[in-house]
Design a protein around this motif. Structure first.
Motif, PDB file in Angstrom:
ATOM      1  N   VAL A 124       0.942  -1.061   0.067  1.00 59.89           N
ATOM      2  CA  VAL A 124       0.109  -0.149   0.219  1.00 59.89           C
ATOM      3  C   VAL A 124       0.821   1.327  -0.146  1.00 59.89           C
ATOM      4  CG1 VAL A 124      -1.812   1.303   1.249  1.00 59.89           C
ATOM      5  CG2 VAL A 124      -1.752  -1.097   1.134  1.00 59.89           C
ATOM      6  N   GLY A 125       0.514   2.078  -1.017  1.00 59.90           N
ATOM      7  CA  GLY A 125       1.464   3.423  -1.038  1.00 59.90           C
ATOM      8  C   GLY A 125       0.550   4.513  -0.166  1.00 59.90           C
ATOM      9  N   LEU A 126       1.453   5.306   0.573  1.00 58.27           N
ATOM     10  CA  LEU A 126       0.617   6.293   1.376  1.00 58.27           C
ATOM     11  C   LEU A 126       1.342   7.715   0.780  1.00 58.27           C
ATOM     12  CD1 LEU A 126      -1.368   7.110   3.346  1.00 58.27           C
ATOM     13  CD2 LEU A 126       0.232   6.919   5.282  1.00 58.27           C
ATOM     14  N   CYS A 127       1.072   8.159  -0.316  1.00 58.28           N
ATOM     15  CA  CYS A 127       1.593   9.372  -0.952  1.00 58.28           C
ATOM     16  C   CYS A 127       0.973  10.435  -0.899  1.00 58.28           C
ATOM     17  CB  CYS A 127       1.881   8.721  -2.529  1.00 58.28           C
ATOM     18  SG  CYS A 127       2.716   7.268  -2.425  1.00 58.28           S
ATOM     19  N   ASN A 128       1.771  11.483  -1.308  1.00 62.50           N
ATOM     20  CA  ASN A 128       1.081  12.754  -1.439  1.00 62.50           C
ATOM     21  C   ASN A 128       1.079  13.229  -2.931  1.00 62.50           C
ATOM     22  OD1 ASN A 128      -0.257  15.214  -0.520  1.00 62.50           O
ATOM     23  ND2 ASN A 128       1.633  16.213  -0.646  1.00 62.50           N
ATOM     24  N   VAL A 129       2.033  12.954  -3.795  1.00 63.07           N
ATOM     25  CA  VAL A 129       2.187  13.425  -5.147  1.00 63.07           C
ATOM     26  C   VAL A 129       1.394  12.221  -5.931  1.00 63.07           C
ATOM     27  CG1 VAL A 129       3.640  13.953  -6.896  1.00 63.07           C
ATOM     28  CG2 VAL A 129       4.212  14.600  -4.812  1.00 63.07           C
ATOM     29  N   VAL A 130       0.289  12.630  -6.582  1.00 61.49           N
ATOM     30  CA  VAL A 130      -0.637  11.786  -7.436  1.00 61.49           C
ATOM     31  C   VAL A 130       0.150  11.279  -8.652  1.00 61.49           C
ATOM     32  CG1 VAL A 130      -2.782  11.709  -8.959  1.00 61.49           C
ATOM     33  CG2 VAL A 130      -2.591  13.086  -6.458  1.00 61.49           C
ATOM     34  N   GLY A 131      -0.037  10.245  -8.927  1.00 61.19           N
ATOM     35  CA  GLY A 131       0.590   9.461 -10.120  1.00 61.19           C
ATOM     36  C   GLY A 131       2.432   9.199 -10.118  1.00 61.19           C
ATOM     37  N   SER A 132       2.800   9.788  -8.697  1.00 63.29           N
ATOM     38  CA  SER A 132       4.347   9.492  -8.504  1.00 63.29           C
ATOM     39  C   SER A 132       4.686   8.037  -8.600  1.00 63.29           C
ATOM     40  CB  SER A 132       4.576   9.895  -7.139  1.00 63.29           C
ATOM     41  OG  SER A 132       3.998   9.307  -6.232  1.00 63.29           O
ATOM     42  N   THR A 133       6.131   7.883  -8.899  1.00 66.09           N
ATOM     43  CA  THR A 133       6.417   6.467  -8.903  1.00 66.09           C
ATOM     44  C   THR A 133       5.883   5.449  -7.893  1.00 66.09           C
ATOM     45  OG1 THR A 133       8.238   7.227 -10.038  1.00 66.09           O
ATOM     46  CG2 THR A 133       8.406   4.839  -9.801  1.00 66.09           C
ATOM     47  N   ILE A 134       6.133   5.666  -6.801  1.00 65.53           N
ATOM     48  CA  ILE A 134       5.611   4.873  -5.493  1.00 65.53           C
ATOM     49  C   ILE A 134       4.020   4.550  -5.705  1.00 65.53           C
ATOM     50  CG2 ILE A 134       5.245   4.588  -3.237  1.00 65.53           C
ATOM     51  CD1 ILE A 134       8.322   5.825  -2.954  1.00 65.53           C
ATOM     52  N   ALA A 135       3.462   5.642  -5.945  1.00 63.01           N
ATOM     53  CA  ALA A 135       1.706   5.571  -6.110  1.00 63.01           C
ATOM     54  C   ALA A 135       1.516   4.478  -7.350  1.00 63.01           C
ATOM     55  CB  ALA A 135       1.174   7.017  -6.390  1.00 63.01           C
ATOM     56  N   ARG A 136       2.008   4.687  -8.379  1.00 65.27           N
ATOM     57  CA  ARG A 136       2.125   3.763  -9.495  1.00 65.27           C
ATOM     58  C   ARG A 136       2.369   2.386  -9.187  1.00 65.27           C
ATOM     59  NH1 ARG A 136       5.281   5.091 -13.425  1.00 65.27           N
ATOM     60  NH2 ARG A 136       5.972   7.211 -12.452  1.00 65.27           N
ATOM     61  N   GLU A 137       3.308   2.057  -8.497  1.00 72.63           N
ATOM     62  CA  GLU A 137       3.920   0.873  -8.461  1.00 72.63           C
ATOM     63  C   GLU A 137       3.212   0.274  -7.179  1.00 72.63           C
ATOM     64  OE1 GLU A 137       8.053  -0.066  -9.065  1.00 72.63           O
ATOM     65  OE2 GLU A 137       8.221   1.302 -10.528  1.00 72.63           O
TER      66      GLU A 137
END
Ligand code: F6R
Length: 360
Positions: A124-137
């Protein structure tokens, strides 16, 4: 762009009431006091959780561990991503990795995510930047919705991570049918009331921070001490001070002081303590008495009605239980900010640092 503030960091600190509000939008049902995180509905509650992150996001993870373990009874291991990726962590099929990253581009956190996926563990990614690499993977993504963070020193992102980690702990505890209704209600009401309390407190907090910054700006070193939920905040307070003011600062669990670090304390080595009204307050208090016995000066974040006697008590309004972190965090950030600004440092662009660390 800075909205009338001198620096992005200050603007972002003052945005935190709105950040909490935005994080809660659509995720809490006011009528039923239920949390919804539809992003995670398709995923089973993990048997064990491995939180992998760096820097400030790692500190958020250390804080979140305590709520997830106590409310959702999921065992949590929190690890610095650059360590996790280079050992052979034991990952079972029903475990899960939670990668926390504001930017979603931190290379070590990304490597930790890839290692977990290679071993068949869901991320599960907990991210701020939408579409970032961690969010995508990531297999599942929860966005913190804090808006762009420009200042290199992370402030509002951590606030949003703490909000989401609180929601995650509540969400998994609901799915496991664990948390008592009245406890959940207190947590929800507390969360919903936070933006207003924080908004009302920030101006006075800044004044206090400015005064203390002038009083302590000549210090060469600082201890930051806390226990329990305040220990990760102590680490974060020390990180903020060192990265923007270049004053040496070490965060410690206060119970560790007598195992070595207290040898450093003298009248020129001040301590910034977190002595909030929680179950560990009496322990923190006695640790601080030991610091005072060595001539150490103390600033302490504390609550009205506590019997703490230190050089500079800094009273915060008291909210429900663990949510007091949301008031302590901006106090720590503002102190670091005011010290750095008073010393004439480049607050938004500290030397040697980059906003996203995309190389090892
Ligand atoms: C400290 C700071 C860094 C970041 C760390 C992780 O103020 O900004 O410690 O928290 O580099 O960054 P993210 O969260 O983007 O993975």
């Amino acid at each position: 762009q800075k909205g009338g503030y001198k620096h992005f960091m200050l603007k972002e600190i003052f945005e935190q009431p709105r950040v909490i509000h935005d994080c809660l939008l659509g995720r809490v049902d006011h009528a039923t006091n239920e949390v919804s995180l539809p992003e995670l509905d398709a995923m089973p509650v993990p048997k064990r959780l491995h939180i992998v992150a760096c820097g400030t996001s790692f500190h958020a993870g250390l804080w979140g561990k305590q709520l997830i373990e106590s409310w959702a009874k999921v065992p949590v291991n929190v690890e610095i991503a650059s360590e996790f990726r280079y050992r052979q962590p034991i990952l079972e099929p029903e475990d899960m990795v939670l990668a926390i990253s504001q930017s979603g581009e931190t290379i070590d956190t990304l490597a930790g995510l890839r290692l977990a996926k290679e071993q068949g563990v869901k991320v599960v990614g907990l991210c701020n930047v939408v579409g970032s690499t961690i969010a995508r993977e990531s297999n599942y993504v929860v966005y913190t919705q804090a808006g762009p963070e420009i200042s290199v020193a992370s402030t509002k992102a951590m606030c949003s991570q703490l909000t989401l980690l609180t929601l995650l702990a509540l969400y998994w505890s609901r799915r496991k049918g664990l948390m008592a209704d009245d406890e959940r209600k207190k947590a929800m009401r507390g969360l919903l009331g936070l933006p207003e309390v924080l908004e009302a407190s920030l101006p006075a907090m800044r004044d206090k921070a400015r005064f203390l910054a002038r009083t302590y700006s000549e210090a060469k070193s600082f201890f930051y001490l806390g226990r329990g939920l305040c220990y990760p905040l102590a680490l974060e307070g020390a990180l903020k001070l060192k990265e923007i003011s270049y004053i040496h600062a070490e965060g410690y669990a206060s119970g560790e002081m007598k195992h070595g670090p207290i040898a450093l304390v003298d009248p020129k080595f001040p301590t910034f303590a977190l002595a909030l009204n929680d179950a560990l307050y009496p322990k923190v208090k006695s640790n601080l008495i030991e610091v005072q016995a060595r001539g150490g000066k103390i600033i302490a974040l504390t609550h009205p009605g506590l019997d703490l006697s230190v050089d500079h008590p800094w009273l915060l309004p008291e909210v429900w239980g663990p949510l007091n972190a949301f008031l302590a965090l901006p106090a720590l950030q503002l102190f670091a900010y005011e010290v750095a600004d008073y010393l004439g440092k480049d607050v938004d662009q500290p030397r040697n640092l980059a906003k996203s660390v995309t190389v090892e």
